[in-house]
Design a protein around this motif. Structure first.
Motif, PDB file in Angstrom:
ATOM      1  N   MET A   1       0.738  -1.201   0.049  1.00 30.79           N
ATOM      2  CA  MET A   1      -0.019   0.168   0.083  1.00 30.79           C
ATOM      3  C   MET A   1       0.864   1.196  -0.158  1.00 30.79           C
ATOM      4  O   MET A   1       0.423   2.191  -0.609  1.00 30.79           O
ATOM      5  CB  MET A   1      -0.903  -0.049   1.194  1.00 30.79           C
ATOM      6  CG  MET A   1      -2.184  -0.841   1.112  1.00 30.79           C
ATOM      7  SD  MET A   1      -3.162  -0.320  -0.414  1.00 30.79           S
ATOM      8  CE  MET A   1      -3.865   1.236  -0.033  1.00 30.79           C
ATOM      9  N   THR A   2       2.293   1.166   0.560  1.00 31.21           N
ATOM     10  CA  THR A   2       2.986   2.321   0.503  1.00 31.21           C
ATOM     11  C   THR A   2       3.143   2.991  -0.809  1.00 31.21           C
ATOM     12  O   THR A   2       3.195   3.888  -1.146  1.00 31.21           O
ATOM     13  CB  THR A   2       4.224   2.098   1.365  1.00 31.21           C
ATOM     14  OG1 THR A   2       3.956   1.592   2.590  1.00 31.21           O
ATOM     15  CG2 THR A   2       5.078   3.302   1.373  1.00 31.21           C
ATOM     16  N   PHE A   3       3.490   2.056  -1.802  1.00 35.48           N
ATOM     17  CA  PHE A   3       3.550   1.885  -3.228  1.00 35.48           C
ATOM     18  C   PHE A   3       2.571   2.616  -3.812  1.00 35.48           C
ATOM     19  O   PHE A   3       2.732   3.825  -4.537  1.00 35.48           O
ATOM     20  CB  PHE A   3       3.888   0.603  -4.005  1.00 35.48           C
ATOM     21  CG  PHE A   3       4.340   0.915  -5.236  1.00 35.48           C
ATOM     22  CD1 PHE A   3       5.192   1.571  -5.631  1.00 35.48           C
ATOM     23  CD2 PHE A   3       3.344   0.174  -6.219  1.00 35.48           C
ATOM     24  CE1 PHE A   3       5.308   1.685  -7.284  1.00 35.48           C
ATOM     25  CE2 PHE A   3       3.530   0.370  -7.701  1.00 35.48           C
ATOM     26  CZ  PHE A   3       4.709   1.228  -7.915  1.00 35.48           C
ATOM     27  N   VAL A   4       1.103   2.297  -3.630  1.00 33.58           N
ATOM     28  CA  VAL A   4       0.171   3.025  -3.933  1.00 33.58           C
ATOM     29  C   VAL A   4      -0.133   4.551  -3.526  1.00 33.58           C
ATOM     30  O   VAL A   4      -0.313   5.451  -3.942  1.00 33.58           O
ATOM     31  CB  VAL A   4      -1.294   2.312  -3.645  1.00 33.58           C
ATOM     32  CG1 VAL A   4      -2.423   2.982  -4.286  1.00 33.58           C
ATOM     33  CG2 VAL A   4      -1.068   0.817  -4.054  1.00 33.58           C
ATOM     34  N   VAL A   5       0.431   4.471  -2.126  1.00 35.99           N
ATOM     35  CA  VAL A   5       0.217   5.955  -1.398  1.00 35.99           C
ATOM     36  C   VAL A   5       1.118   6.894  -2.164  1.00 35.99           C
ATOM     37  O   VAL A   5       0.908   8.037  -2.660  1.00 35.99           O
ATOM     38  CB  VAL A   5       0.522   5.818   0.104  1.00 35.99           C
ATOM     39  CG1 VAL A   5       0.789   7.331   0.609  1.00 35.99           C
ATOM     40  CG2 VAL A   5      -0.671   5.227   0.740  1.00 35.99           C
ATOM     41  N   VAL A   6       2.311   6.492  -2.581  1.00 33.70           N
ATOM     42  CA  VAL A   6       3.467   7.330  -3.331  1.00 33.70           C
ATOM     43  C   VAL A   6       2.864   7.657  -4.582  1.00 33.70           C
ATOM     44  O   VAL A   6       2.955   8.973  -5.024  1.00 33.70           O
ATOM     45  CB  VAL A   6       4.767   6.358  -3.262  1.00 33.70           C
ATOM     46  CG1 VAL A   6       5.808   7.342  -4.311  1.00 33.70           C
ATOM     47  CG2 VAL A   6       5.355   6.421  -2.008  1.00 33.70           C
ATOM     48  N   LEU A   7       2.227   6.775  -5.457  1.00 34.72           N
ATOM     49  CA  LEU A   7       1.986   6.915  -6.663  1.00 34.72           C
ATOM     50  C   LEU A   7       0.841   7.947  -6.576  1.00 34.72           C
ATOM     51  O   LEU A   7       1.067   9.083  -7.511  1.00 34.72           O
ATOM     52  CB  LEU A   7       1.556   5.718  -7.425  1.00 34.72           C
ATOM     53  CG  LEU A   7       2.523   4.821  -7.884  1.00 34.72           C
ATOM     54  CD1 LEU A   7       2.078   3.553  -8.578  1.00 34.72           C
ATOM     55  CD2 LEU A   7       3.300   5.689  -8.970  1.00 34.72           C
ATOM     56  N   LEU A   8       0.098   7.800  -5.945  1.00 25.90           N
ATOM     57  CA  LEU A   8      -1.306   8.633  -5.739  1.00 25.90           C
ATOM     58  C   LEU A   8      -0.895  10.119  -5.570  1.00 25.90           C
ATOM     59  O   LEU A   8      -1.412  11.253  -5.955  1.00 25.90           O
ATOM     60  CB  LEU A   8      -2.318   8.246  -4.890  1.00 25.90           C
ATOM     61  CG  LEU A   8      -3.183   6.934  -5.193  1.00 25.90           C
ATOM     62  CD1 LEU A   8      -4.059   6.271  -4.208  1.00 25.90           C
ATOM     63  CD2 LEU A   8      -3.947   7.310  -6.459  1.00 25.90           C
ATOM     64  N   ALA A   9       0.096  10.018  -4.409  1.00 21.81           N
ATOM     65  CA  ALA A   9       0.325  11.336  -3.809  1.00 21.81           C
ATOM     66  C   ALA A   9       1.257  12.443  -4.901  1.00 21.81           C
ATOM     67  O   ALA A   9       0.804  13.384  -5.010  1.00 21.81           O
ATOM     68  CB  ALA A   9       1.152  11.268  -2.563  1.00 21.81           C
ATOM     69  N   TYR A  10       1.955  11.584  -5.388  1.00 27.70           N
ATOM     70  CA  TYR A  10       2.735  12.153  -6.764  1.00 27.70           C
ATOM     71  C   TYR A  10       1.694  12.648  -7.849  1.00 27.70           C
ATOM     72  O   TYR A  10       1.946  13.924  -8.082  1.00 27.70           O
ATOM     73  CB  TYR A  10       3.638  11.266  -7.181  1.00 27.70           C
ATOM     74  CG  TYR A  10       4.173  11.732  -8.706  1.00 27.70           C
ATOM     75  CD1 TYR A  10       5.224  12.746  -8.486  1.00 27.70           C
ATOM     76  CD2 TYR A  10       4.020  11.285  -9.729  1.00 27.70           C
ATOM     77  CE1 TYR A  10       6.021  13.107  -9.389  1.00 27.70           C
ATOM     78  CE2 TYR A  10       4.706  11.839 -10.904  1.00 27.70           C
ATOM     79  CZ  TYR A  10       5.697  12.793 -10.799  1.00 27.70           C
ATOM     80  OH  TYR A  10       6.156  13.372 -11.927  1.00 27.70           O
TER      81      TYR A  10
END
Length: 296
Positions: free
Chosen positions: A1-10
């Motif tokens: 989920m951290t990976f998804v958070v990074v992509l969405l935040a970016y």
């Protein structure tokens, strides 16, 4: 989920930047107003600023751990996403760089300087006396800003979580916005220390995302330099990784005088593309770490 958070935040933050909305510096400026008045002779003390950053960091650290150990665990990721969006970003650059490039194409260097002078630090404005010096100063400031507002924060978020990302962003804000100028150099040294490893990882990414042969000859030596500041590492590494003398305006003007008016726009485009490809390298590496089970 951290990976998804990074992509969405970016993605969300880039969209906000393109619309010049939600300046992440404003909350820090408001928070630091309490440091505007200090007793005479104590302007260099740093503990009030450190305390203002540490308190929200510790509060968020406790809250994050409590959420992870409770039945509300699923809320940690939306919380991380929201805070990361508020931490990331550098609005205002897109419009200024476009105006700068258009002025450069007209040969109006006075207008070009006017459009970007607010992006430069005070000491940098005095160093940019010629068009070549102005462009290199602007390129260094742009790359450093993008590094600090995206790569640096995403690195520390992945490594240490949202509380560490807030600590890093707060350190940058203290360096740039703490009301007492005498204390800022100390905060600047702390920011350079936090950026030491991520800057060199980005330098390595420049080699992978750009001209590897050029980077090996110019960027690799500074990669192992212990005392080089992050902005120096980024500028020299990008110079080696970019082709067409994109960061060598004097040589470009000497070799291609008929194309000089296109240099500003072409150079900035090459820098942006290199940064975008480098971020893609980071995302791919992070995805591989997730697949390998080294990240949550």
């Amino acid at each position: 989920m951290t990976f998804v958070v990074v992509l969405l935040a970016y993605m969300v933050r880039r969209a906000l930047d393109s619309r010049e909305r939600l300046d992440p510096d404003n909350p820090w400026r408001a928070l630091f107003r309490s440091g505007a008045r200090v007793p005479s002779g104590r302007e260099a003390r740093r503990w009030p600023g450190i305390l203002l950053v540490l308190v929200p960091t510790l509060v968020l650290l406790v809250l994050s751990h409590w959420l992870r150990d409770s039945s509300w665990y699923a809320l940690t990721y939306p919380l991380d996403l929201l805070i990361l969006i508020l931490l990331l970003g550098a609005p205002g650059w897109s419009g200024r760089l476009q105006a700068y490039a258009e002025a450069w194409q007209r040969g109006d260097m006075a207008a070009a300087r006017h459009h970007v002078k607010d992006c430069l630090k005070e000491r940098e404005r005095g160093q940019a006396n010629s068009p070549s010096e102005l462009h290199l100063t602007l390129a260094r400031r742009f790359m450093t800003t993008m590094f600090e507002r995206y790569f640096l924060l995403l690195f520390w978020y992945v490594v240490g979580g949202i509380a560490v990302a807030i600590l890093v962003r707060g350190t940058l804000a203290l360096r740039d916005h703490w009301p007492q100028g005498a204390a800022r150099p100390g905060f600047g040294r702390a920011a350079d220390l936090l950026a030491w490893l991520p800057a060199r990882l980005l330098s390595l990414s420049f080699g992978l995302a750009g001209d590897l042969a050029g980077w090996l000859s110019r960027g690799r030596p500074i990669l192992v330099s212990l005392r080089s500041r992050p902005e120096e590492v980024l500028l020299q590494s990008a110079d080696g990784a970019l082709t067409g003398y994109a960061l060598d305006p004097k040589r470009f003007e000497r070799l291609h005088p008929d194309q000089w008016l296109t240099f500003g726009d072409n150079s900035l485009t090459a820098i942006r593309n290199l940064l975008n490809r480098s971020l893609l390298v980071w995302i791919c590496v992070f995805a591989l770490l997730v697949i390998a089970g080294f990240s949550r």
